[in-house]
Write an enzyme that holds these catalytic residues in place. Structure first.
Site, PDB file in Angstrom:
ATOM      1  N   GLY A 119       0.840  -1.203   0.000  1.00  0.00           N
ATOM      2  CA  GLY A 119       0.000   0.000   0.000  1.00  0.00           C
ATOM      3  C   GLY A 119       0.866   1.240   0.000  1.00  0.00           C
ATOM      4  O   GLY A 119       2.028   1.219  -0.430  1.00  0.00           O
ATOM      5  N   SER A 120       0.312   2.305   0.519  1.00  0.00           N
ATOM      6  CA  SER A 120       1.001   3.595   0.439  1.00  0.00           C
ATOM      7  C   SER A 120       2.064   3.746   1.534  1.00  0.00           C
ATOM      8  O   SER A 120       1.956   3.124   2.599  1.00  0.00           O
ATOM      9  CB  SER A 120      -0.028   4.713   0.602  1.00  0.00           C
ATOM     10  OG  SER A 120      -0.686   4.556   1.846  1.00  0.00           O
ATOM     11  N   PRO A 121       3.070   4.596   1.308  1.00  0.00           N
ATOM     12  CA  PRO A 121       4.067   4.849   2.352  1.00  0.00           C
ATOM     13  C   PRO A 121       3.424   5.380   3.646  1.00  0.00           C
ATOM     14  O   PRO A 121       3.861   5.029   4.749  1.00  0.00           O
ATOM     15  CB  PRO A 121       4.983   5.895   1.722  1.00  0.00           C
ATOM     16  CG  PRO A 121       4.847   5.672   0.251  1.00  0.00           C
ATOM     17  CD  PRO A 121       3.433   5.237   0.026  1.00  0.00           C
ATOM     18  N   VAL A 168       0.446   4.684   4.997  1.00  0.00           N
ATOM     19  CA  VAL A 168      -0.109   3.580   5.794  1.00  0.00           C
ATOM     20  C   VAL A 168       1.014   2.603   6.186  1.00  0.00           C
ATOM     21  O   VAL A 168       0.976   2.002   7.263  1.00  0.00           O
ATOM     22  CB  VAL A 168      -1.277   2.873   5.051  1.00  0.00           C
ATOM     23  CG1 VAL A 168      -1.837   1.732   5.880  1.00  0.00           C
ATOM     24  CG2 VAL A 168      -2.381   3.884   4.726  1.00  0.00           C
ATOM     25  N   GLY A 169       2.028   2.500   5.326  1.00  0.00           N
ATOM     26  CA  GLY A 169       3.183   1.652   5.655  1.00  0.00           C
ATOM     27  C   GLY A 169       3.795   2.033   7.001  1.00  0.00           C
ATOM     28  O   GLY A 169       4.183   1.178   7.801  1.00  0.00           O
ATOM     29  N   GLU A 213       5.601  -3.271   0.928  1.00  0.00           N
ATOM     30  CA  GLU A 213       5.657  -3.008  -0.518  1.00  0.00           C
ATOM     31  C   GLU A 213       4.917  -1.698  -0.739  1.00  0.00           C
ATOM     32  O   GLU A 213       3.685  -1.674  -0.754  1.00  0.00           O
ATOM     33  CB  GLU A 213       4.981  -4.156  -1.288  1.00  0.00           C
ATOM     34  CG  GLU A 213       5.712  -5.486  -1.185  1.00  0.00           C
ATOM     35  CD  GLU A 213       6.987  -5.522  -2.024  1.00  0.00           C
ATOM     36  OE1 GLU A 213       7.155  -4.674  -2.915  1.00  0.00           O
ATOM     37  OE2 GLU A 213       7.825  -6.398  -1.766  1.00  0.00           O
TER      38      GLU A 213
HETATM   39  P1  NAD Z   1      -3.472   2.193   1.151  1.00  0.00           P
HETATM   40  O1  NAD Z   1      -2.182   2.275   1.874  1.00  0.00           O
HETATM   41  O2  NAD Z   1      -4.441   3.303   1.321  1.00  0.00           O
HETATM   42  O3  NAD Z   1      -4.274   0.863   1.576  1.00  0.00           O
HETATM   43  C1  NAD Z   1      -3.694  -0.431   1.516  1.00  0.00           C
HETATM   44  C2  NAD Z   1      -4.391  -1.335   2.522  1.00  0.00           C
HETATM   45  O4  NAD Z   1      -4.186  -0.793   3.824  1.00  0.00           O
HETATM   46  C3  NAD Z   1      -5.898  -1.494   2.339  1.00  0.00           C
HETATM   47  O5  NAD Z   1      -6.257  -2.839   2.566  1.00  0.00           O
HETATM   48  C4  NAD Z   1      -6.499  -0.601   3.410  1.00  0.00           C
HETATM   49  O6  NAD Z   1      -7.707  -1.081   3.925  1.00  0.00           O
HETATM   50  C5  NAD Z   1      -5.429  -0.648   4.494  1.00  0.00           C
HETATM   51  N1  NAD Z   1      -5.380   0.603   5.258  1.00  0.00           N
HETATM   52  C6  NAD Z   1      -5.672   1.851   4.822  1.00  0.00           C
HETATM   53  N2  NAD Z   1      -5.508   2.755   5.811  1.00  0.00           N
HETATM   54  C7  NAD Z   1      -5.098   2.051   6.900  1.00  0.00           C
HETATM   55  C8  NAD Z   1      -4.762   2.416   8.241  1.00  0.00           C
HETATM   56  N3  NAD Z   1      -4.833   3.680   8.635  1.00  0.00           N
HETATM   57  N4  NAD Z   1      -4.370   1.444   9.081  1.00  0.00           N
HETATM   58  C9  NAD Z   1      -4.295   0.161   8.669  1.00  0.00           C
HETATM   59  N5  NAD Z   1      -4.616  -0.250   7.425  1.00  0.00           N
HETATM   60  C10 NAD Z   1      -5.011   0.683   6.540  1.00  0.00           C
HETATM   61  O7  NAD Z   1      -3.098   1.968  -0.377  1.00  0.00           O
HETATM   62  P2  NAD Z   1      -4.042   1.818  -1.621  1.00  0.00           P
HETATM   63  O8  NAD Z   1      -4.708   3.128  -1.901  1.00  0.00           O
HETATM   64  O9  NAD Z   1      -4.903   0.610  -1.485  1.00  0.00           O
HETATM   65  O10 NAD Z   1      -2.955   1.517  -2.768  1.00  0.00           O
HETATM   66  C11 NAD Z   1      -2.214   2.537  -3.355  1.00  0.00           C
HETATM   67  C12 NAD Z   1      -0.808   2.627  -2.799  1.00  0.00           C
HETATM   68  O11 NAD Z   1      -0.213   1.352  -2.764  1.00  0.00           O
HETATM   69  C13 NAD Z   1       0.100   3.471  -3.696  1.00  0.00           C
HETATM   70  O12 NAD Z   1       0.968   4.237  -2.894  1.00  0.00           O
HETATM   71  C14 NAD Z   1       0.876   2.422  -4.469  1.00  0.00           C
HETATM   72  O13 NAD Z   1       2.102   2.875  -4.984  1.00  0.00           O
HETATM   73  C15 NAD Z   1       1.038   1.357  -3.436  1.00  0.00           C
HETATM   74  N6  NAD Z   1       1.257   0.049  -4.049  1.00  0.00           N
HETATM   75  C16 NAD Z   1       2.464  -0.557  -3.892  1.00  0.00           C
HETATM   76  C17 NAD Z   1       2.703  -1.786  -4.518  1.00  0.00           C
HETATM   77  C18 NAD Z   1       4.024  -2.502  -4.411  1.00  0.00           C
HETATM   78  O14 NAD Z   1       4.081  -3.659  -4.791  1.00  0.00           O
HETATM   79  N7  NAD Z   1       5.075  -1.878  -3.917  1.00  0.00           N
HETATM   80  C19 NAD Z   1       1.695  -2.377  -5.259  1.00  0.00           C
HETATM   81  C20 NAD Z   1       0.478  -1.731  -5.367  1.00  0.00           C
HETATM   82  C21 NAD Z   1       0.255  -0.520  -4.762  1.00  0.00           C
END
Ligand code: NAD
Length: 474
Positions: A194-196, A198-199, A216
């Protein structure tokens, strides 16, 4: 649909996986392979359902589902089936002189109970892909797919329900609160995509239990177009890599850094490619069934604001710019005259807007990249190998691709992942297997033999001499 929102239910589910996770330590490669084959078979018989779910979620074209959601998973499964026996085998290490008489090896063991949190953009691939690694490594898993791709998340829940007991693999559907509750549990490994932003939340939660993490993440992946590049070839590859999945790809080219002398020619080639891919008969790109839509209104609005911000600050549309809120259609858009105050320059775009920046000498491009957080991927187009080497040596990124883009995701011998802001840890193939494994170093000594017997107290002159020669020679 498995809805597990209550805190007690989630921790019960986690507790129930404990016994299974211990018993899986003894599972053989054949048993794990059997599970992978069952997933592969399920995918084969439900291919149409997968396509349908992704079309419902954001009009993902069926060929893109097959190529970018299904193929990476089946390829990951096939690769694991072929290699799992050797991945799991103890690996003997050589014996340094002071260890003479001992034998030693690396024994991989499953980390145990894992949590997989996945995003919406490649919701099938980025959930089942890590699950393949978890199963190969012998872990249990709780999966939390994205709430933004609900049809695919439900389908994933069905797949898991059809094939596994909840004490081994379970899916928890729901919003952020479900992730928040899950992150309170002491998982042995957390694999987050997911996003940095939330990471960082995930890593902070993991720190409470010292759970290991694979993160990731995303960021801005630059493309350098060197003056030695074949511009038609570059445009063909960049335009596909950027606009596949409507630009909602973590490793999509985020911005272009093109040598000033070839900027106009590149833009011309890029326009030809967009037209050729998505609107060869000039009926309007919105009519194309090969072009996906933005996932939801929140992201649509975010992208619209980004585009408006660039235009207000002097950006010039070189192609596209048309949007339609009702269908969440966002035309493939090229913008030139970019400045550092624009949000397209500062934030990850994650959509079909491609800013085009120029440079006059390669060092300028390198310095610009090095002034930003380390990207997930860096792309270089050009035949000048001293230039590609310079970029390779003087920049840092999760992956680098020369004369192509996005393709490295499908290479299952390569570690896939970011560095710092774009990620921690690696995925795919053996690297994914290792993410869910503990590499246990094992040393075996012979009974009655001791390498350090002369070095025990009371420390006499001999011991001191041996210790000094150890420091000097080994
Ligand atoms: P996101 O970080 O918003 O959400 C990812 C997951 O985290 C979802 O399941 C969501 O429910 C959960 N989440 C959201 N907020 C949370 C919180 N506060 N606490 C705990 N869990 C939470 O990301 P997204 O919008 O689903 O995806 C887009 C991002 O992911 C972009 O930054 C993209 O570059 C990245 N991404 C990375 C890869 C990779 O392989 N490196 C692949 C796909 C997407």
């Amino acid at each position: 649909m498995v809805q597990k929102e209550a805190e007690g239910e989630l921790s019960q589910l986690f507790e129930n996986q404990l016994y299974k996770s211990i018993s899986l330590r003894r599972s053989s490669h054949e048993e794990r392979i059997l599970k992978l084959k069952k997933i592969r078979e399920w995918i084969k018989t439900h291919q149409e359902d997968i396509r349908k779910a992704l079309w419902q979620d954001f009009n993902k074209p069926a060929p893109e589902v097959d190529l970018n959601e299904i193929f990476p998973v089946t390829s990951e499964i096939n690769h694991a089936i072929k290699n799992l026996k050797s991945w799991m085998a103890p690996k003997k290490v050589s014996t340094p002189l002071p260890m003479i008489g001992t034998s030693a090896w690396i024994q991989v063991e499953p980390k145990g109970r894992s949590l997989i949190i996945s995003p919406w953009n490649f919701p099938f691939n980025l959930t089942i892909g890590p699950l393949v690694s978890a199963i190969a490594a012998g872990c249990t898993a709780i999966i939390k797919p994205s709430e933004f791709s609900p049809k695919t998340s439900e389908l994933i829940a069905r797949l898991i329900r059809d094939l596994f007991e909840e004490d081994e693999i379970a899916v928890c559907l729901g919003e952020v609160e479900v992730s928040t509750e899950l992150l309170k549990l002491p998982f042995d490994h957390i694999f987050f995509t997911g996003s940095p932003t939330v990471g960082k939340i995930v890593m902070k939660a993991a720190a409470q239990h010292l759970s290991s993490v694979t993160l990731e993440l995303g960021g801005k992946s630059p493309v350098i177009i060197d003056s030695s590049a074949d511009l038609k070839d570059a445009a063909q590859k960049i335009i596909w890599g950027k606009f596949v999945n409507c630009g909602q790809t973590c490793i999509a080219p985020d911005y272009i850094l093109v040598h000033d002398s070839i900027k106009d020619q590149f833009i011309m080639q890029a326009k030809i490619q967009i037209q050729g891919y998505y609107d060869p008969s000039f009926n309007g790109i919105e009519k194309s069934t090969d072009y996906a839509r933005i996932i939801n209104l929140k992201h649509f609005q975010r992208l619209q604001n980004m585009l408006n911000d660039a235009l207000v600050k002097g950006g010039q549309i070189a192609f596209g710019g048309k949007t339609e809120i009702s269908s969440k259609y966002f035309e493939p858009t090229l913008i030139a005259a970019i400045s550092s105050e624009m949000s397209v320059f500062k934030e990850e775009i994650f959509g079909p807007i491609l800013p085009i920046l120029t440079y006059n000498n390669l060092q300028e491009a390198i310095d610009l990249i090095n002034s930003q957080p380390k990207p997930l991927a860096l792309y270089f187009f050009g035949t000048n190998s001293s230039h590609s080497k310079k970029v390779m040596d003087e920049t840092s990124s999760g992956n680098m691709v020369i004369n192509d883009c996005v393709l490295h995701f499908l290479h299952n011998e390569l570690p896939f992942g970011g560095v710092n802001n774009s990620g921690i840890g690696k995925a795919h193939g053996y690297h994914g297997f290792l993410a869910f494994s503990n590499e246990k170093g094992v040393l075996k000594q012979r009974v009655g033999y001791n390498n350090v017997s002369l070095l025990r107290p009371p420390y006499g002159i001999k011991a001191k001499q041996i210790i000094s020669s150890l420091i000097k020679w080994f």
